[in-house]
Design an enzyme around this catalytic site. Structure first.
Site, PDB file in Angstrom:
ATOM      1  N   GLU A 129      46.207  35.896  41.586  1.00  0.00           N
ATOM      2  CA  GLU A 129      45.031  36.715  41.587  1.00  0.00           C
ATOM      3  C   GLU A 129      43.486  35.814  42.112  1.00  0.00           C
ATOM      4  O   GLU A 129      43.087  35.993  40.465  1.00  0.00           O
ATOM      5  CB  GLU A 129      45.014  37.876  40.742  1.00  0.00           C
ATOM      6  CG  GLU A 129      46.677  38.856  40.996  1.00  0.00           C
ATOM      7  CD  GLU A 129      46.727  39.390  42.132  1.00  0.00           C
ATOM      8  OE1 GLU A 129      45.575  40.001  42.356  1.00  0.00           O
ATOM      9  OE2 GLU A 129      47.995  39.767  42.406  1.00  0.00           O
ATOM     10  N   CYS A 163      35.963  39.932  40.117  1.00  0.00           N
ATOM     11  CA  CYS A 163      36.265  39.815  41.030  1.00  0.00           C
ATOM     12  C   CYS A 163      36.564  40.641  42.560  1.00  0.00           C
ATOM     13  O   CYS A 163      35.663  39.771  43.373  1.00  0.00           O
ATOM     14  CB  CYS A 163      38.177  39.080  40.925  1.00  0.00           C
ATOM     15  SG  CYS A 163      39.001  40.074  40.600  1.00  0.00           S
TER      16      CYS A 163
END
Length: 385
Positions: A129, A163
């Site tokens: 990720e 993010c």
């Protein structure tokens, strides 16, 4: 967790076909600092639910959360199925020398490459990720105040250390002129005339990140904000204009409360700009025209997509979180976490009797038996003869 029945063909009609979900074994979870509880516990729950044992490596950068996890988790979880490893890059490097059955890493593409290289030595599967430059296209056909409300909220949430936050806006010069006063109004409404004193605005995690972000304030021209205070690691909610694509703020993931605006002349130019760059973890498009939003969705690629919305999709366990290309691989959240940490084992159970029915499978093959087998397998099946 139940076995999942699978369809059969005529050759296997009397057999039992199913998918069994089995744990991989020992899972390593390397978590980041920006959401140190959520991005640690959510994958941990999925890995344990799938029946794995877990080695958990919280980020040493978020020291308080790291300490809490190490102290509190043993009170609630069976210590025979997990362990918390503390330390910095050296300890993480030592962990990666060992063989794990699965690794999930959340962090930067640079470190993601290191993790994947280490995993490759043992042929260990990974979920990465990662981050990236998340574009946000704002169409001329929109309400600037609505866009400002939504973009400012999810850009400056957690001081921009998210993010999936938008990393830059793409819009026409005309839309920029309408958007700037709307953004200024929204920032004032959210954080007051003095955002530094607002209890709703976070701070930068450490001095290293603060100095990196303060250097980015020199890119382009500050249209809103731009103030900083090293003693508090405070960066004001900032909007930059007249930014060049070659400047650092457009080359690295910002991970802070700074929002650059890049000028484009059309939707096509915006799409071309996005597609020239690495695939982002998230992509956003704002327009009153559903056709514009759908065009952005259909002609680009990203891990996640928001049309006229921010990262609210993160609240839905029915949707997976995951990147594509440079922004990562694999997915988790909700049942997707269980699936990620499970080996889906294809199983077929047959009978020892009724062997005469199987004679058609064995050589020698006549033209008639080949026709029968093809028919029994079905037109969509692969012929393994």
């Amino acid at each position: 967790m139940k076995d999942e029945p699978a369809a059969t063909n005529l050759l296997t009609k009397l057999d039992s076909a199913f998918i069994r979900k089995e744990p991989f074994g020992l899972v390593l979870i390397i978590a980041p600092w920006n959401y140190p509880l959520n991005l640690t516990l959510v994958p941990l729950v999925g890995a344990l639910a799938a029946g794995n044992c877990v080695v958990l490596k919280p980020s040493e950068i978020s020291k308080a959360a790291e300490k809490v996890l190490a102290e509190v988790l043993p009170r609630y979880l069976d210590q025979s199925c997990f362990a918390v490893v503390l330390g910095g890059p050296q300890e993480t490097e030592q962990l990666l020398e060992h063989k794990f059955d699965y690794i999930l890493f959340t962090g930067s593409p640079r470190v993601g490459r290191i993790v994947m290289t280490a995993a490759a030595k043992h042929l260990t599967p990974v979920t990465l990720e990662l981050g990236g430059k998340n574009p946000c296209y704002v169409d001329d056909n929109c309400d600037p105040q609505t866009v400002a409300n939504r973009v400012a909220w999810f850009r400056y949430f957690n001081a921009g250390q998210t993010c999936v936050a938008p990393d830059y806006i793409l819009c026409s010069p005309e839309t920029q002129e309408r958007l700037l006063p709307a953004l200024q109004s929204t920032i004032t409404r959210f954080y007051g005339d003095d955002p530094q004193s607002s209890p709703n605005l976070g701070r930068i995690i450490n001095q290293k990140q603060f100095q990196r972000l303060r250097a980015l304030l020199r890119c382009g021209r500050v249209a809103i904000g731009g103030q900083s205070d090293e003693s508090q690691r405070y960066i004001a909610p900032t909007v930059l204009v007249d930014v060049q694509e070659t400047e650092p703020v457009m080359q690295e993931e910002i991970f802070g409360p700074i929002l650059p605006i890049m000028s484009v002349r059309s939707l096509d130019e915006a799409i071309d700009f996005i597609n020239r760059r690495e695939k982002p973890l998230a992509l956003y498009a704002f327009s009153n025209s559903s056709q514009v939003v759908n065009q952005m969705l259909e002609r680009t690629s990203s891990g996640n997509f928001g049309g006229n919305e921010g990262f609210v999709y993160m609240t839905l366990p029915s949707l997976p979180l995951g990147g594509v290309g440079n922004s990562g691989m694999g997915r988790y959240h909700g049942k997707f976490s269980f699936d990620t940490f499970s080996h889906h084992r294809a199983c077929l159970l047959s009978h020892m009797g009724l062997e005469q029915l199987n004679e058609i499978r064995y050589p020698p093959y006549s033209a008639w038996t080949q026709r029968i087998v093809r028919w029994a397998l079905g037109s969509r099946s692969c012929t393994l003869l």
